[in-house]
Design a protein around this motif. Structure first.
Motif: not given
Length: 477
Positions: A235-237, A267-271, A273-274, A277
C-alpha cells in the motif's frame, strides 16, 4: 611531576566511583527483603518521575537546549510513550523470590539481583534512556549508576532529582539511583564500566566497544541503520506515510529511524511521488553532493553541526535555496552503491532518506543485506507488503533481530502497543552485531535466577528412541 599528577587523578577517579559503588551496595542491601509490591512501587516511582506533567516537558526542553539534538515535541512524546509502555510491560511480572515452579521438571526458579548496574546512555536520549533502564534495573532490586554524555548531564541530573523526589515519598534509599558527578568524562565512564557488577551501554560504536571489552558482564547493544523494503504489492500511500513518520521523528536521533528505503522498480516512481507528498525533497546530483559535504567532513567524520537538526538547518547547511527544499520535512538522495565510498548508505542521524531502486524482490533483499552488512548488521529492517510469501522469505533470509511488517520502524522496533515487542530504548543485534543478545532490553536481563532442582520420577530413554531413525537410514554397523 606531571606523571604523579596524572596518577593522582586516576586514583581520585577510582575513589569517586568506589564511593558511589559503596553507597549503591548499601542501598541494595536495604531493599533486598522488599516484597514484590514494594519493588513494583519503586518502578512506578521512577516512571512517574519522568511521566509526571511538567517534568516531561522540562526534561525535553533542557535536552534539546543542552544537546542541540532532536525536537522538543517528539522528546515529550517519546518520554511519555516509552515510560507508559515499559511500565505496562513490567506490571504484574514476577521478579522477587519464587518466580516460577514447574512440578513436572521439579525446577523452582528464584530471582536474585545482578548487582550494581552501570548504564552508559547517549546524548540523543539523556532523559528517556536512563529512566527506561532504571525501571528495569529496580524491578530486579538492583541499584543503578548512570553515566550520561557530557552534553546530557544536566538532563540526567534533573531526572535524578525527580526520581529522588518520588523515592523519598516511599521512604526508599535514594542511592538506588545515582548519576556520575561532573565533570563527566571518559575516565569516569571507563572506571564505572570496570567497577560495576553489570553493564549496559547504549550509544556510539566506540562506547559499546569499550563496554564489551571492559571485563564486566554486559548487555551492550549495537548501532542501527534501518532499511525498509517496499515491494510491488505494498500500500504505497500507507508505506510512504509510515516511512515519513519514522524518518523524521525526533530529527532522526534513534537507532530505529529509517535510514534507507529499497523500492521495487514497478512501484518506484509512485513511491517517490508518495514520499514527496509527505514533504520529502528529492535532491539532484549537485544538491546531493552539497548535502554530503554538509553531513560529513572532508576526512569522512560526521559533522556535528548537522546531527539531528531541523530540516531547515540541513537545507541551509547544504545551500539548498529553493522553496521546496527550505520547506521540506526530510530529504531524499538516490543511491546505487554501498560502503565507505557511499556514505549515504550508512547511519546518518539526520532527516535524510537514502533511496535505492531494486529490479525485483530478490534484488531488494540483496541490496538490504549489503546495507546492513556495512552498517547496522543484526539490528532491524522493515518490509511494506501484502504478499505473505515475501514476509516468510525475508524472515528466513535477513539476519536481523527485528523485522517489522507494515509498521513505523522508529516506534515499533522498541516496542509498541500494537505489536508484541517489549518497550525499550536499547536493542541488541545478536552475534551479528557482536552483542550478547538479540532481544529488546528488558527487566529479565537484570535478574540472576537460582534454579532449585528436586528429584522427579526417573526417565531414561531407550536406544531405539535415540537412534531408531538413524539406524533405519544408515544401519547399525
Amino acid at each position: 611531576m606531571q606523571m604523579n599528577k596524572s596518577a593522582q587523578t586516576n586514583e581520585e577517579v577510582a575513589a569517586t566511583i568506589s564511593t558511589m559503588m559503596e553507597k549503591a551496595r548499601v542501598a541494595m542491601d536495604q531493599i533486598y527483603d522488599y516484597s514484590q509490591e514494594q519493588v513494583d512501587e519503586l518502578v512506578q516511582a521512577v516512571a512517574w518521575a519522568i511521566y509526571k506533567p511538567g517534568n516531561t516537558e522540562k526534561l525535553a526542553q533542557i535536552a534539546v537546549q543542552d544537546t542541540g539534538l532532536g525536537r522538543y515535541d517528539d522528546k515529550v512524546t517519546k518520554k511519555r510513550r516509552k515510560t507508559m509502555g515499559t511500565l505496562y510491560d513490567l506490571k504484574d511480572e514476577k521478579s522477587v523470590g519464587i518466580i516460577n515452579k514447574d512440578e513436572a521438571t521439579g525446577i523452582t526458579e528464584i530471582a536474585k539481583p545482578v548487582g550494581v548496574v552501570g548504564a552508559v546512555v547517549p546524548s540523543t536520549n539523556p532523559g528517556a534512556t536512563p529512566a527506561n533502564i532504571a525501571m528495569m534495573a529496580l524491578k530486579g532490586r538492583n541499584a543503578i549508576i548512570i553515566a550520561p554524555s557530557p552534553k546530557g548531564l544536566t538532563t540526567s541530573k534533573l531526572l535524578l532529582s525527580y526520581i529522588h523526589e518520588e523515592l523519598t515519598k516511599l521512604g526508599a534509599p535514594l542511592d538506588l539511583v545515582q548519576v556520575l558527578p561532573e565533570p563527566v568524562n571518559k575516565a569516569k565512564t571507563i572506571e564505572l564500566m570496570k567497577q560495576v557488577d553489570f553493564l549496559t551501554v547504549t550509544g556510539s560504536r566506540n562506547n559499546v566497544r569499550l563496554g564489551q571489552t571492559s571485563g564486566t558482564p554486559n548487555i551492550c547493544v549495537s548501532e542501527g541503520n534501518v532499511v525498509s523494503i517496499v515491494d510491488a504489492t505494498a500500500d504505497i500511500q500507507s508505506a510512504a506515510h509510515k516511512i515519513f513518520l519514522s524518518k523524521t521523528f525526533d530529527n532522526a536521533t534513534s537507532c530505529s529511524n529509517d535510514n534507507s528505503v529499497v523500492i521495487e522498480a514497478p512501484v518506484y516512481d509512485e513511491m517517490i511521488r508518495a514520499l514527496q507528498k509527505e514533504g520529502g525533497y528529492l535532491c539532484n546530483q549537485v544538491e546531493k553532493d552539497n548535502l554530503q559535504a554538509s553531513i560529513w567532513t572532508a576526512d569522512g567524520k560526521r559533522n556535528p553541526e548537522t546531527v539531528a537538526k531541523d530540516p531547515a538547518v540541513i537545507a541551509q547547511a547544504a545551500g539548498l535555496k529553493n522553496k521546496k527544499a527550505e520547506e521540506a520535512t526530510f530529504f531524499m538522495v538516490e543511491e546505487t552503491g554501498v560502503g565507505e565510498d557511499y556514505p549515504f548508505s550508512g547511519e546518518k542521524l539526520a532527516v535524510v532518506l537514502t533511496v535505492y531502486k531494486a529490479k525485483d524482490f530478490t534484488d531488494a533483499i540483496d541490496i538490504s543485506k549489503n546495507i546492513l552488512n556495512y552498517h547496522g548488521r543484526g539490528h532491524s529492517c522493515g518490509l511494506h507488503t501484502s504478499d505473505e510469501s515475501h514476509i516468510e522469505r525475508i524472515g528466513l533470509e535477513m539476519d536481523v533481530s527485528r523485522l517489522l511488517i507494515n509498521q513505523v520502524q522508529v516506534s515499533g522496533n522498541g516496542g509498541s502497543f500494537d505489536n508484541g515487542l517489549n518497550f525499550t530504548l536499547s536493542m541488541g543485534g545478536g552475534t551479528w552485531a557482536g552483542n550478547n543478545t538479540c532481544d529488546n532490553l528488558s527487566y529479565k536481563h537484570f535478574l540472576n535466577v537460582t534454579k532449585v532442582s528436586e528429584v522427579i520420577p526417573e526417565v531414561v530413554p531407550t536406544e531405539e528412541e535415540l537412534w531408531g531413525t538413524y539406524w533405519e537410514k544408515y544401519g547399525r554397523a
